[in-house]
Each structure stands twice: as C-alpha cells, then as structure tokens.
Design a protein around this motif. Structure first.
Motif, mmCIF file in Angstrom:
data_model
loop_
_atom_site.group_PDB
_atom_site.id
_atom_site.type_symbol
_atom_site.label_atom_id
_atom_site.label_comp_id
_atom_site.label_asym_id
_atom_site.label_seq_id
_atom_site.Cartn_x
_atom_site.Cartn_y
_atom_site.Cartn_z
ATOM 1 N N HIS A 13 0.909 -1.237 -0.014
ATOM 2 C CA HIS A 13 -0.051 -0.156 0.031
ATOM 3 C C HIS A 13 1.080 1.029 -0.037
ATOM 4 N N LEU A 14 0.314 2.475 -0.706
ATOM 5 C CA LEU A 14 0.960 3.538 -0.732
ATOM 6 C C LEU A 14 -0.213 4.615 0.292
ATOM 7 N N GLU A 15 0.888 5.749 0.685
ATOM 8 C CA GLU A 15 0.023 6.673 1.387
ATOM 9 C C GLU A 15 0.589 7.833 0.359
ATOM 10 N N LEU A 16 -0.654 8.595 0.010
ATOM 11 C CA LEU A 16 -0.410 9.746 -0.866
ATOM 12 C C LEU A 16 -1.103 10.910 -0.577
ATOM 13 N N SER A 17 -0.607 12.040 -0.964
ATOM 14 C CA SER A 17 -1.625 13.320 -1.022
ATOM 15 C C SER A 17 -1.649 13.839 -2.174
ATOM 16 N N GLY A 18 -2.580 14.643 -2.527
ATOM 17 C CA GLY A 18 -2.666 15.531 -3.788
ATOM 18 C C GLY A 18 -3.945 16.333 -3.810
ATOM 19 N N VAL A 19 -4.123 16.853 -5.193
ATOM 20 C CA VAL A 19 -5.521 17.822 -5.358
ATOM 21 C C VAL A 19 -6.465 16.971 -6.319
ATOM 22 N N THR A 20 -7.596 16.892 -5.934
ATOM 23 C CA THR A 20 -8.569 16.131 -6.955
ATOM 24 C C THR A 20 -8.984 16.888 -8.205
ATOM 25 N N ASP A 21 -9.525 16.439 -9.148
ATOM 26 C CA ASP A 21 -10.016 17.207 -10.192
ATOM 27 C C ASP A 21 -11.038 18.455 -9.766
ATOM 28 N N ASP A 22 -11.517 18.251 -8.674
ATOM 29 C CA ASP A 22 -12.600 19.203 -8.238
ATOM 30 C C ASP A 22 -11.771 20.289 -7.390
ATOM 31 N N GLY A 23 -10.507 20.137 -7.232
ATOM 32 C CA GLY A 23 -9.754 21.104 -6.379
ATOM 33 C C GLY A 23 -9.588 20.937 -4.764
ATOM 34 N N SER A 24 -10.088 19.595 -4.449
ATOM 35 C CA SER A 24 -10.044 19.404 -2.997
ATOM 36 C C SER A 24 -8.697 18.690 -2.741
ATOM 37 N N LYS A 25 -8.044 19.016 -1.559
ATOM 38 C CA LYS A 25 -6.705 18.562 -1.201
ATOM 39 C C LYS A 25 -7.104 17.331 -0.360
ATOM 40 N N VAL A 26 -6.522 16.216 -0.660
ATOM 41 C CA VAL A 26 -6.798 15.061 0.042
ATOM 42 C C VAL A 26 -5.387 14.098 0.380
ATOM 43 N N MET A 27 -5.576 13.415 1.276
ATOM 44 C CA MET A 27 -4.601 12.276 1.576
ATOM 45 C C MET A 27 -5.268 10.886 1.628
ATOM 46 N N SER A 28 -4.712 9.822 1.193
ATOM 47 C CA SER A 28 -5.220 8.487 0.994
ATOM 48 C C SER A 28 -4.274 7.485 1.299
ATOM 49 N N PRO A 50 -6.240 18.891 6.388
ATOM 50 C CA PRO A 50 -6.521 20.564 6.998
ATOM 51 C C PRO A 50 -5.814 21.533 6.264
ATOM 52 N N GLU A 51 -6.054 22.824 6.408
ATOM 53 C CA GLU A 51 -5.850 23.763 5.461
ATOM 54 C C GLU A 51 -4.183 24.103 5.949
ATOM 55 N N THR A 52 -3.981 23.938 7.226
ATOM 56 C CA THR A 52 -2.670 23.962 7.697
ATOM 57 C C THR A 52 -1.574 23.322 7.538
ATOM 58 N N TRP A 53 -1.912 22.299 6.812
ATOM 59 C CA TRP A 53 -1.210 21.305 6.312
ATOM 60 C C TRP A 53 -0.470 21.188 5.056
ATOM 61 N N SER A 54 0.631 20.853 4.688
ATOM 62 C CA SER A 54 1.237 20.810 3.485
ATOM 63 C C SER A 54 0.930 19.458 2.897
ATOM 64 N N LEU A 55 1.011 19.556 1.410
ATOM 65 C CA LEU A 55 0.955 18.259 0.892
ATOM 66 C C LEU A 55 1.641 17.059 1.537
ATOM 67 N N GLU A 56 3.064 17.500 1.461
ATOM 68 C CA GLU A 56 4.315 16.466 2.002
ATOM 69 C C GLU A 56 3.861 16.085 3.376
ATOM 70 N N ASP A 57 3.489 17.029 4.339
ATOM 71 C CA ASP A 57 3.191 16.556 5.753
ATOM 72 C C ASP A 57 1.921 15.470 5.759
ATOM 73 N N ALA A 58 0.767 15.737 4.917
ATOM 74 C CA ALA A 58 -0.197 14.881 4.837
ATOM 75 C C ALA A 58 0.105 13.543 4.587
ATOM 76 N N ALA A 59 0.872 13.353 3.366
ATOM 77 C CA ALA A 59 1.230 12.020 2.757
ATOM 78 C C ALA A 59 1.923 11.023 3.932
ATOM 79 N N THR A 60 2.243 11.602 5.065
ATOM 80 C CA THR A 60 2.885 10.590 6.407
ATOM 81 C C THR A 60 1.824 10.397 7.065
#
Length: 128
Positions: A13-28, A50-60
């Motif tokens: 499994h991978l953990e990742l973060s990114g921006v979806t097509d609708d512009g939502s920032k998600v981690m999964s 959360p708004e205060t998190w970076s994509l890099e932090d969220a991916a962990t």
C-alpha cells in the motif's frame, strides 16, 4: 499529481496526498497498482487535508493512523477506562496510537529506545 505513481510495481500500500479534479486537497491509502487514479481512491481511506498542512506532511499520516485505528478501535475496542502500552511510541504508528488513545481518553504508557525519543514524545504530547 496521480500520474507520478503509474510506473510503480505492486509492493503493498501507498500513502499519498494530492489535489483532486474538483480542487480538493486529500490524503489517502491506496493499493499500490500500476495505475493509481483518482477514481480508485477508497472513500473510507481518503480524508480532506486540513488547511494548515502541506501536501508533504499530509502524505505521512494516512497509513499510520489507519493501522493504529484498526488495531486499537476496530480490533481491540479500546475505551476510556482502559490503559494501553504503545511500544516504540516515537515511530509514526506509535505516535498515531498515542494520539488516538489520548483522544479516546485512555491512560497511555509507552516504550522508547533512547532518551531523545522520550524528549520528542514529551514535546509532541505535553498533555500526558
């Protein structure tokens, strides 16, 4: 964003973060497949960042918290009247387990290998 994972062979499994097509920032947490695409995100294993998190932090975050949640809440049904021992509390899964147990209201004990791990946990969880 999701194109970066298309050449990876299956290793779990991978953990990742990114921006979806609708512009939502998600981690999964996703199965590591050749074609990781937005349509393959499991809604139960995908969270808004959360708004205060970076994509890099969220991916962990996702895999450690999903693992701790499964073990402590789903499997063990941890309650506020119980104590929990978290081995290696300084690790990502250990920190997630401590955070979840504290949120539940349980009494938390942990082990560490080195004094700097202890100092880190005291700063990370000052309420204990």
């Amino acid at each position: 964003f999701f194109q970066n994972f298309q050449e990876i062979d299956d290793v779990g499994h991978l953990e990742l973060s990114g921006v979806t097509d609708d512009g939502s920032k998600v981690m999964s947490v996703v199965q590591n497949k050749r074609n990781v695409a937005q349509k393959s995100l499991d809604p139960y294993l995908t969270w808004k960042i959360p708004e205060t998190w970076s994509l890099e932090d969220a991916a962990t975050v996702p895999l450690a918290y999903a693992t701790a949640y499964h073990g402590m809440v789903q499997a063990a049904d941890l309650s506020s009247c119980e104590s929990v021992l978290v081995n290696a509390g300084h690790t990502t899964i250990g920190q997630a387990a401590i955070a979840l147990a504290l949120q539940i209201g349980s009494t938390v004990f942990t082990t560490v290998a080195e004094s700097d791990h202890k100092d880190f946990l005291i700063k990370r969880f000052p309420q204990v």
